[in-house]
Motif scaffolding. Structure first.
Motif, PDB file in Angstrom:
ATOM      1  N   GLU A 115     -14.231  25.727  44.009  1.00  0.00           N
ATOM      2  CA  GLU A 115     -13.995  25.232  42.653  1.00  0.00           C
ATOM      3  C   GLU A 115     -12.598  25.651  42.193  1.00  0.00           C
ATOM      4  O   GLU A 115     -12.262  26.830  42.157  1.00  0.00           O
ATOM      5  N   MET A 116     -11.783  24.669  41.817  1.00  0.00           N
ATOM      6  CA  MET A 116     -10.390  24.927  41.497  1.00  0.00           C
ATOM      7  C   MET A 116     -10.232  25.784  40.239  1.00  0.00           C
ATOM      8  O   MET A 116      -9.354  26.648  40.164  1.00  0.00           O
ATOM      9  N   GLN A 117     -11.082  25.551  39.253  1.00  0.00           N
ATOM     10  CA  GLN A 117     -11.000  26.330  38.014  1.00  0.00           C
ATOM     11  C   GLN A 117     -11.218  27.819  38.301  1.00  0.00           C
ATOM     12  O   GLN A 117     -10.499  28.678  37.788  1.00  0.00           O
ATOM     13  N   LYS A 118     -12.221  28.114  39.128  1.00  0.00           N
ATOM     14  CA  LYS A 118     -12.519  29.506  39.477  1.00  0.00           C
ATOM     15  C   LYS A 118     -11.359  30.141  40.240  1.00  0.00           C
ATOM     16  O   LYS A 118     -10.967  31.279  39.969  1.00  0.00           O
ATOM     17  N   ALA A 119     -10.807  29.373  41.179  1.00  0.00           N
ATOM     18  CA  ALA A 119      -9.675  29.879  41.961  1.00  0.00           C
ATOM     19  C   ALA A 119      -8.482  30.160  41.041  1.00  0.00           C
ATOM     20  O   ALA A 119      -7.802  31.185  41.185  1.00  0.00           O
TER      21      ALA A 119
ATOM     22  N   PRO B 294       4.464  19.964  56.384  1.00  0.00           N
ATOM     23  CA  PRO B 294       3.934  19.115  57.463  1.00  0.00           C
ATOM     24  C   PRO B 294       3.131  17.958  56.865  1.00  0.00           C
ATOM     25  O   PRO B 294       2.334  18.168  55.942  1.00  0.00           O
ATOM     26  N   ALA B 295       3.359  16.760  57.364  1.00  0.00           N
ATOM     27  CA  ALA B 295       2.728  15.574  56.780  1.00  0.00           C
ATOM     28  C   ALA B 295       1.203  15.671  56.733  1.00  0.00           C
ATOM     29  O   ALA B 295       0.575  15.215  55.784  1.00  0.00           O
ATOM     30  N   GLU B 296       0.620  16.298  57.763  1.00  0.00           N
ATOM     31  CA  GLU B 296      -0.849  16.340  57.818  1.00  0.00           C
ATOM     32  C   GLU B 296      -1.443  17.208  56.698  1.00  0.00           C
ATOM     33  O   GLU B 296      -2.608  17.082  56.366  1.00  0.00           O
ATOM     34  N   ASN B 297      -0.632  18.109  56.138  1.00  0.00           N
ATOM     35  CA  ASN B 297      -1.116  18.962  55.050  1.00  0.00           C
ATOM     36  C   ASN B 297      -0.709  18.445  53.675  1.00  0.00           C
ATOM     37  O   ASN B 297      -1.095  19.016  52.663  1.00  0.00           O
ATOM     38  N   GLY B 298       0.082  17.397  53.657  1.00  0.00           N
ATOM     39  CA  GLY B 298       0.713  16.951  52.413  1.00  0.00           C
ATOM     40  C   GLY B 298      -0.223  16.660  51.263  1.00  0.00           C
ATOM     41  O   GLY B 298      -0.034  17.166  50.153  1.00  0.00           O
ATOM     42  N   PHE B 299      -1.235  15.847  51.519  1.00  0.00           N
ATOM     43  CA  PHE B 299      -2.130  15.448  50.433  1.00  0.00           C
ATOM     44  C   PHE B 299      -2.867  16.652  49.845  1.00  0.00           C
ATOM     45  O   PHE B 299      -2.866  16.858  48.629  1.00  0.00           O
ATOM     46  N   ALA B 300      -3.507  17.437  50.693  1.00  0.00           N
ATOM     47  CA  ALA B 300      -4.296  18.572  50.221  1.00  0.00           C
ATOM     48  C   ALA B 300      -3.424  19.578  49.477  1.00  0.00           C
ATOM     49  O   ALA B 300      -3.825  20.117  48.434  1.00  0.00           O
ATOM     50  N   ALA B 301      -2.218  19.826  49.988  1.00  0.00           N
ATOM     51  CA  ALA B 301      -1.314  20.786  49.361  1.00  0.00           C
ATOM     52  C   ALA B 301      -0.848  20.284  47.998  1.00  0.00           C
ATOM     53  O   ALA B 301      -0.832  21.029  47.016  1.00  0.00           O
ATOM     54  N   ALA B 302      -0.463  19.010  47.948  1.00  0.00           N
ATOM     55  CA  ALA B 302       0.005  18.432  46.675  1.00  0.00           C
ATOM     56  C   ALA B 302      -1.114  18.435  45.634  1.00  0.00           C
ATOM     57  O   ALA B 302      -0.885  18.743  44.457  1.00  0.00           O
ATOM     58  N   TYR B 303      -2.326  18.117  46.081  1.00  0.00           N
ATOM     59  CA  TYR B 303      -3.451  18.092  45.142  1.00  0.00           C
ATOM     60  C   TYR B 303      -3.758  19.498  44.623  1.00  0.00           C
ATOM     61  O   TYR B 303      -4.036  19.683  43.422  1.00  0.00           O
ATOM     62  N   ALA B 304      -3.715  20.492  45.498  1.00  0.00           N
ATOM     63  CA  ALA B 304      -3.958  21.876  45.068  1.00  0.00           C
ATOM     64  C   ALA B 304      -2.933  22.293  44.015  1.00  0.00           C
ATOM     65  O   ALA B 304      -3.280  22.867  42.979  1.00  0.00           O
ATOM     66  N   CYS B 305      -1.660  21.982  44.244  1.00  0.00           N
ATOM     67  CA  CYS B 305      -0.613  22.318  43.278  1.00  0.00           C
ATOM     68  C   CYS B 305      -0.829  21.578  41.962  1.00  0.00           C
ATOM     69  O   CYS B 305      -0.707  22.171  40.877  1.00  0.00           O
ATOM     70  N   ALA B 306      -1.145  20.290  42.064  1.00  0.00           N
ATOM     71  CA  ALA B 306      -1.350  19.484  40.857  1.00  0.00           C
ATOM     72  C   ALA B 306      -2.474  20.040  39.996  1.00  0.00           C
ATOM     73  O   ALA B 306      -2.330  20.214  38.782  1.00  0.00           O
TER      74      ALA B 306
ATOM     75  N   TYR C 183       1.003  26.614  48.646  1.00  0.00           N
ATOM     76  CA  TYR C 183       0.637  25.210  48.868  1.00  0.00           C
ATOM     77  C   TYR C 183       1.853  24.297  48.856  1.00  0.00           C
ATOM     78  O   TYR C 183       1.918  23.319  49.606  1.00  0.00           O
ATOM     79  N   ALA C 184       2.803  24.606  47.984  1.00  0.00           N
ATOM     80  CA  ALA C 184       4.022  23.792  47.952  1.00  0.00           C
ATOM     81  C   ALA C 184       4.738  23.861  49.297  1.00  0.00           C
ATOM     82  O   ALA C 184       5.244  22.854  49.804  1.00  0.00           O
ATOM     83  N   TYR C 185       4.754  25.045  49.908  1.00  0.00           N
ATOM     84  CA  TYR C 185       5.399  25.226  51.217  1.00  0.00           C
ATOM     85  C   TYR C 185       4.561  24.600  52.329  1.00  0.00           C
ATOM     86  O   TYR C 185       5.087  23.948  53.233  1.00  0.00           O
ATOM     87  N   SER C 186       3.236  24.782  52.254  1.00  0.00           N
ATOM     88  CA  SER C 186       2.376  24.287  53.343  1.00  0.00           C
ATOM     89  C   SER C 186       2.292  22.776  53.375  1.00  0.00           C
ATOM     90  O   SER C 186       1.828  22.187  54.342  1.00  0.00           O
TER      91      SER C 186
ATOM     92  N   ALA D 271       2.484  19.704  36.861  1.00  0.00           N
ATOM     93  CA  ALA D 271       1.273  18.990  37.302  1.00  0.00           C
ATOM     94  C   ALA D 271       1.571  17.513  37.528  1.00  0.00           C
ATOM     95  O   ALA D 271       1.149  16.925  38.531  1.00  0.00           O
ATOM     96  N   ALA D 272       2.313  16.908  36.586  1.00  0.00           N
ATOM     97  CA  ALA D 272       2.663  15.489  36.727  1.00  0.00           C
ATOM     98  C   ALA D 272       3.505  15.254  37.977  1.00  0.00           C
ATOM     99  O   ALA D 272       3.302  14.276  38.714  1.00  0.00           O
ATOM    100  N   PHE D 273       4.436  16.166  38.232  1.00  0.00           N
ATOM    101  CA  PHE D 273       5.285  16.066  39.425  1.00  0.00           C
ATOM    102  C   PHE D 273       4.432  16.014  40.693  1.00  0.00           C
ATOM    103  O   PHE D 273       4.658  15.178  41.579  1.00  0.00           O
TER     104      PHE D 273
END
Length: 217
Positions: free
Chosen positions: A30-34, A57-69, A51-54, A81-83
């Motif tokens: 759960e993102m709120q808890k984290a 690599p393209a394969e990590n891009g979506f998950a990393a961007a979503y975690a940051c957002a 997450y911004a650094y991870s 967040a918008a970025f």
């Protein structure tokens, strides 16, 4: 306990916490808890940096961007967040959910022009998803957001356009048949309620004129 640690112990402790938090988020926690744990530990920026650094690599891009957002969004750091939501959308350009999140953030930032562009895109995506049928309650939700955003921009013409679609969409989705006169009367009320009295009078006249030209029942 952390207060009594030496500098090296504290560094090791923070490193362990960082690993646990990133593992938790990556595992679908759960993102709120984290966020709350990271913020209390003073590690939120380090978690986001990870997450911004991870995401390089393209394969990590979506998950990393979503975690940051999401972490920035929960922390109410809306520009960041918008970025990152824009990055997320780069991986999922037809996702209505992500476009909706971005539109909401842009509204929070007062960028109503960009928010309206997002709502228009969402309405189009909804239409495609429903094979050209825009008459759904889901579409009505975004039409409402579109006419509200148009009002913030002071663009009554577009507000009326979206509101007219909104009234029709709600009626059709609810299985009701409504006349053009009824829509005009609702637009008149809508304009009056929002202080556009000339527009309100214009649509009131259209409504009355339409009723006068209708064939008697």
């Amino acid at each position: 306990y952390a207060v009594k640690m030496s500098a090296s112990e504290k560094k090791s402790y923070e490193s362990a916490c960082l690993k646990l938090l990133t593992a938790y988020i990556s595992g679908g926690g759960e993102m709120q808890k984290a966020h709350d744990i990271a913020a209390r530990s003073g590690l939120l920026d380090r978690v986001i940096s990870f997450y911004a650094y991870s995401g390089a690599p393209a394969e990590n891009g979506f998950a990393a961007a979503y975690a940051c957002a999401r972490l920035y969004q929960i922390d109410r750091r809306y520009p960041e967040a918008a970025f990152y939501y824009k990055k997320v959308i780069g991986y999922a350009p037809t996702s209505i959910a992500f476009h909706s999140e971005l539109a909401g953030l842009l509204s929070q930032l007062g960028n109503f022009s960009a928010a309206l562009e997002e709502y228009e895109l969402i309405i189009s995506l909804e239409s495609v998803r429903r094979q050209g049928n825009r008459n759904s309650l889901d579409t009505a939700v975004f039409l409402e957001k579109a006419f509200t955003t148009s009002l913030y921009l002071g663009d009554i013409q577009r507000a009326v356009q979206f509101y007219s679609e909104y009234v029709n969409t709600q009626a059709v989705a609810g299985g009701r048949v409504i006349s053009e006169n009824y829509v005009d009367s609702q637009i008149s009320i809508f304009c009056e309620e929002n202080g556009y009295y000339e527009k309100a009078f214009e649509y009131l006249e259209k409504s009355i004129s339409g009723m006068e030209t209708d064939d008697p029942v």
